[in-house]
Motif scaffolding. Structure first.
Motif, PDB file in Angstrom:
ATOM      1  N   LEU A 291      28.108 -13.393 -39.805  1.00 17.90           N
ATOM      2  CA  LEU A 291      28.435 -12.047 -39.923  1.00 17.90           C
ATOM      3  C   LEU A 291      28.428 -11.754 -38.513  1.00 17.90           C
ATOM      4  O   LEU A 291      29.369 -10.439 -38.174  1.00 17.90           O
ATOM      5  CB  LEU A 291      27.999 -11.583 -41.311  1.00 17.90           C
ATOM      6  CG  LEU A 291      28.333 -11.843 -42.602  1.00 17.90           C
ATOM      7  CD1 LEU A 291      27.070 -10.553 -43.018  1.00 17.90           C
ATOM      8  CD2 LEU A 291      29.903 -11.303 -43.066  1.00 17.90           C
ATOM      9  N   GLY A 292      27.372 -11.693 -37.807  1.00 18.04           N
ATOM     10  CA  GLY A 292      27.369 -11.048 -36.691  1.00 18.04           C
ATOM     11  C   GLY A 292      26.520 -10.184 -36.865  1.00 18.04           C
ATOM     12  O   GLY A 292      26.455  -8.992 -36.679  1.00 18.04           O
ATOM     13  N   LEU A 293      25.560  -9.952 -37.815  1.00 17.17           N
ATOM     14  CA  LEU A 293      24.651  -8.435 -37.985  1.00 17.17           C
ATOM     15  C   LEU A 293      23.153  -9.194 -37.909  1.00 17.17           C
ATOM     16  O   LEU A 293      22.692 -10.364 -38.071  1.00 17.17           O
ATOM     17  CB  LEU A 293      24.296  -8.511 -39.438  1.00 17.17           C
ATOM     18  CG  LEU A 293      25.787  -7.312 -40.639  1.00 17.17           C
ATOM     19  CD1 LEU A 293      26.088  -8.033 -41.345  1.00 17.17           C
ATOM     20  CD2 LEU A 293      25.884  -5.932 -39.384  1.00 17.17           C
TER      21      LEU A 293
ATOM     22  N   LEU B 192      20.939   5.693 -30.190  1.00 16.73           N
ATOM     23  CA  LEU B 192      22.133   5.262 -31.159  1.00 16.73           C
ATOM     24  C   LEU B 192      22.616   3.494 -30.660  1.00 16.73           C
ATOM     25  O   LEU B 192      23.455   3.433 -31.775  1.00 16.73           O
ATOM     26  CB  LEU B 192      22.993   6.427 -30.799  1.00 16.73           C
ATOM     27  CG  LEU B 192      21.941   7.882 -31.224  1.00 16.73           C
ATOM     28  CD1 LEU B 192      23.044   8.880 -31.109  1.00 16.73           C
ATOM     29  CD2 LEU B 192      22.564   7.880 -33.095  1.00 16.73           C
ATOM     30  N   ALA B 193      22.547   3.728 -29.492  1.00 21.94           N
ATOM     31  CA  ALA B 193      23.033   2.892 -28.414  1.00 21.94           C
ATOM     32  C   ALA B 193      22.881   1.125 -29.474  1.00 21.94           C
ATOM     33  O   ALA B 193      23.277  -0.432 -30.210  1.00 21.94           O
ATOM     34  CB  ALA B 193      22.298   2.490 -27.748  1.00 21.94           C
ATOM     35  N   ARG B 194      21.326   0.878 -29.977  1.00 22.92           N
ATOM     36  CA  ARG B 194      20.560  -0.062 -30.503  1.00 22.92           C
ATOM     37  C   ARG B 194      20.775   0.347 -31.351  1.00 22.92           C
ATOM     38  O   ARG B 194      21.133  -1.243 -32.223  1.00 22.92           O
ATOM     39  CB  ARG B 194      18.887   0.067 -30.498  1.00 22.92           C
ATOM     40  CG  ARG B 194      18.242  -0.976 -30.991  1.00 22.92           C
ATOM     41  CD  ARG B 194      16.918  -0.941 -30.487  1.00 22.92           C
ATOM     42  NE  ARG B 194      16.619   0.042 -30.599  1.00 22.92           N
ATOM     43  CZ  ARG B 194      15.379   0.792 -31.897  1.00 22.92           C
ATOM     44  NH1 ARG B 194      15.333  -0.423 -32.440  1.00 22.92           N
ATOM     45  NH2 ARG B 194      14.427   1.790 -31.726  1.00 22.92           N
ATOM     46  N   MET B 195      21.172   0.897 -32.476  1.00 28.21           N
ATOM     47  CA  MET B 195      21.565   1.270 -34.084  1.00 28.21           C
ATOM     48  C   MET B 195      23.109   0.510 -33.978  1.00 28.21           C
ATOM     49  O   MET B 195      23.588  -0.106 -35.461  1.00 28.21           O
ATOM     50  CB  MET B 195      21.682   2.450 -34.532  1.00 28.21           C
ATOM     51  CG  MET B 195      20.059   3.212 -34.714  1.00 28.21           C
ATOM     52  SD  MET B 195      18.997   2.064 -35.907  1.00 28.21           S
ATOM     53  CE  MET B 195      18.453   0.893 -35.118  1.00 28.21           C
ATOM     54  N   ARG B 196      24.044   0.713 -32.837  1.00 29.27           N
ATOM     55  CA  ARG B 196      25.206  -0.451 -33.234  1.00 29.27           C
ATOM     56  C   ARG B 196      25.109  -1.499 -33.259  1.00 29.27           C
ATOM     57  O   ARG B 196      26.207  -2.075 -33.887  1.00 29.27           O
ATOM     58  CB  ARG B 196      26.347   0.122 -31.686  1.00 29.27           C
ATOM     59  CG  ARG B 196      26.059   1.408 -31.687  1.00 29.27           C
ATOM     60  CD  ARG B 196      27.708   1.867 -30.433  1.00 29.27           C
ATOM     61  NE  ARG B 196      27.584   3.128 -30.142  1.00 29.27           N
ATOM     62  CZ  ARG B 196      28.487   3.928 -28.909  1.00 29.27           C
ATOM     63  NH1 ARG B 196      28.917   3.214 -28.528  1.00 29.27           N
ATOM     64  NH2 ARG B 196      28.821   5.031 -29.526  1.00 29.27           N
ATOM     65  N   ASN B 197      24.016  -2.517 -33.054  1.00 26.61           N
ATOM     66  CA  ASN B 197      23.769  -3.651 -33.316  1.00 26.61           C
ATOM     67  C   ASN B 197      23.276  -3.988 -34.574  1.00 26.61           C
ATOM     68  O   ASN B 197      24.025  -5.283 -35.092  1.00 26.61           O
ATOM     69  CB  ASN B 197      22.189  -3.705 -32.396  1.00 26.61           C
ATOM     70  CG  ASN B 197      22.673  -4.254 -31.021  1.00 26.61           C
ATOM     71  OD1 ASN B 197      23.968  -4.300 -30.503  1.00 26.61           O
ATOM     72  ND2 ASN B 197      21.465  -3.961 -29.940  1.00 26.61           N
ATOM     73  N   TYR B 198      23.461  -2.924 -36.028  1.00 28.64           N
ATOM     74  CA  TYR B 198      23.763  -2.873 -36.801  1.00 28.64           C
ATOM     75  C   TYR B 198      24.475  -2.983 -37.387  1.00 28.64           C
ATOM     76  O   TYR B 198      24.449  -3.013 -38.545  1.00 28.64           O
ATOM     77  CB  TYR B 198      21.794  -2.662 -37.600  1.00 28.64           C
ATOM     78  CG  TYR B 198      21.075  -2.325 -37.053  1.00 28.64           C
ATOM     79  CD1 TYR B 198      19.684  -3.122 -37.716  1.00 28.64           C
ATOM     80  CD2 TYR B 198      20.590  -2.860 -35.130  1.00 28.64           C
ATOM     81  CE1 TYR B 198      18.217  -3.198 -36.510  1.00 28.64           C
ATOM     82  CE2 TYR B 198      19.552  -2.394 -35.021  1.00 28.64           C
ATOM     83  CZ  TYR B 198      18.240  -3.546 -35.947  1.00 28.64           C
ATOM     84  OH  TYR B 198      17.337  -3.676 -34.943  1.00 28.64           O
ATOM     85  N   MET B 199      25.838  -2.845 -36.189  1.00 26.20           N
ATOM     86  CA  MET B 199      27.268  -2.762 -37.071  1.00 26.20           C
ATOM     87  C   MET B 199      27.665  -4.106 -37.083  1.00 26.20           C
ATOM     88  O   MET B 199      27.389  -5.184 -36.509  1.00 26.20           O
ATOM     89  CB  MET B 199      28.210  -1.916 -36.816  1.00 26.20           C
ATOM     90  CG  MET B 199      27.141  -0.629 -36.580  1.00 26.20           C
ATOM     91  SD  MET B 199      27.796   0.939 -35.082  1.00 26.20           S
ATOM     92  CE  MET B 199      26.831   2.197 -35.249  1.00 26.20           C
ATOM     93  N   LEU B 200      28.901  -4.336 -38.023  1.00 28.31           N
ATOM     94  CA  LEU B 200      29.965  -5.395 -38.067  1.00 28.31           C
ATOM     95  C   LEU B 200      30.143  -5.407 -36.916  1.00 28.31           C
ATOM     96  O   LEU B 200      30.869  -4.326 -36.254  1.00 28.31           O
ATOM     97  CB  LEU B 200      30.861  -5.333 -39.451  1.00 28.31           C
ATOM     98  CG  LEU B 200      29.845  -5.747 -40.709  1.00 28.31           C
ATOM     99  CD1 LEU B 200      30.187  -5.374 -41.081  1.00 28.31           C
ATOM    100  CD2 LEU B 200      29.652  -7.230 -40.843  1.00 28.31           C
TER     101      LEU B 200
END
Length: 418
Positions: free
Chosen positions: A119-121, A290-298
């Motif tokens: 999934l890339g998650l 916030l940049a790191r949180m993008r790694n928790y998105m599809l």
């Protein structure tokens, strides 16, 4: 992936797995996996009761290690990731902050890792799982509204869990008109069409207003003491968490511990899209988080944010055109985004700051018992690992900085200063 800023191809949401009707929400999530995976679903659906009975770890330890090869479609992978994620959170936090584990057992860790890779998650419960893919209609023919929705799986906390996740889902749904109109803004800027841009920004502003209305529903559907004392630990991760300073070993994946942040509103792609569109800049610690949180998105949603950021600057376009309606629409959007973030601060105050203070001086024995169950190490921290209040206030102030200086006072007419 998308048309670049100099491309003649109109900007479109078609490539980003964004639904015209539901935005980032997964349309029609599956309720069941193929029969082979029934051992996962049997445990995942019982996580709250098994945690309460202190038996979840026992059941997970007995679980067979299943291959992920029979998960062929996106919706199957999303349900598997959700089910394994809820099990993982329950397994780690079953005994509270003092009884954490150092290793996730192989039968859970290996398939969770493999599904996550496809999934890339990351292999932890995310916003994309618990909110975007964790819903079903009670009446399949009825509307997608709060009263007609229930969760597929849950964490401890009873009805407050349903309220928390479903209200957040409603916030996501309220943003759908805004997402649909982001391409209209981008394409209008490319063409130099101030009227089209202004019209689209007005829709986006109305949509952000609707998001704030939905967010305020949290107050009537989630009990603050339950969120603080019971739910919050099961949304917490093993990065920047004093309860688990070494992280978590995923047995059969690698021998070294790994660190992942827990679920957070910052993992929603919505506000990242708005920030990039409107030119809200986040720097220092808040920007890094916030940049790191993008790694928790599809990956497709993360790519959409990147591609919005690569387009011609809307803020510059507004300044150059000096068009009254356009300027008013832009200021209104920023002001409403500012108001939404102020509303979010109010929600966090109610659900974290106030209960944290009451935990130190409870009103009665029952409140002392409930609030006393909360992890002491996380008193003023968000589930994603941030120092929650300072982070939110910084992000709010950075949003205010996106207002056009010449007409900054106009934002007050849109409820933008809080």
């Amino acid at each position: 992936m998308a048309a670049g800023k100099d491309s003649g191809t109109p900007f479109s949401l078609d490539l980003y797995h964004v639904s015209e009707e539901l935005g980032f929400i997964l349309p029609e999530p599956l309720h069941q996996l193929p029969a082979y995976y029934q051992p996962w679903m049997d445990i995942a659906r019982r996580v709250p009761e098994l945690v309460l009975a202190h038996k979840l770890r026992f059941h997970v330890n007995k679980m067979p290690q299943l291959s992920v090869q029979f998960l062929q479609k996106h919706r199957q992978l999303r349900l598997a990731h959700l089910a394994l994620g809820v099990m993982a959170m329950g397994y780690v936090w079953q005994e509270g902050e003092q009884g954490t584990v150092e290793m996730l057992p192989r039968a859970l860790a290996v398939p969770y890792w493999e599904v996550s890779q496809r999934l890339g998650l990351p292999p932890i419960l995310t916003h994309a799982d618990a909110v975007l893919a964790n819903w079903r209609k009670k009446d399949p023919e009825g509307p997608l509204e709060l009263r007609n929705l229930e969760l597929l799986v849950s964490i401890p906390g009873g009805e407050s869990v349903r309220g928390f996740f479903i209200v957040t889902l409603m916030v996501e749904k309220a943003a759908t008109p805004a997402l649909r109109d982001i391409p209209k803004v981008i394409n209008g800027v490319r063409r130099g069409d101030a009227k089209a841009v202004a019209e689209a920004l007005e829709v986006i502003g109305q949509s952000i207003d609707s998001m704030a209305v939905c967010l305020k529903l949290m107050q009537g559907h989630v009990e603050p003491s339950v969120f603080y004392g019971i739910m919050r630990i099961f949304l917490s991760g093993w990065k920047d968490n004093p309860c688990m300073p070494k992280g978590l070993v995923y047995e059969g994946v690698q021998t070294e511990p790994m660190e992942y942040s827990g679920g957070s509103a910052a993992q929603s792609s919505l506000l990242h899209c708005f920030d990039e569109l409107l030119g809200v800049e986040h720097a220092d610690k808040s920007g890094a988080f916030l940049a790191r949180m993008r790694n928790y998105m599809l990956p497709a949603h993360k790519q959409l944010i990147r591609d919005i950021s690569s387009q011609p600057r809307l803020r510059t376009f507004v300044q150059r055109h000096a068009d009254e309606r356009l300027t008013e629409a832009f200021q209104g959007c920023v002001g409403k985004l500012l108001a939404f973030r102020g509303c979010h601060i109010g929600v966090v105050t109610r659900f974290i700051t106030v209960p944290a203070a009451r935990a130190r001086r409870p009103r009665d024995r029952s409140e002392a018992e409930l609030l006393g169950r909360a992890p002491a190490a996380l008193q003023e921290r968000g589930t994603g690992g941030s120092g929650i209040m300072s982070f939110l206030k910084t992000v709010r102030d950075q949003t205010r900085d996106a207002l056009l200086p010449a007409t900054g006072k106009e934002a007050k007419r849109h409820g933008g200063v809080s």
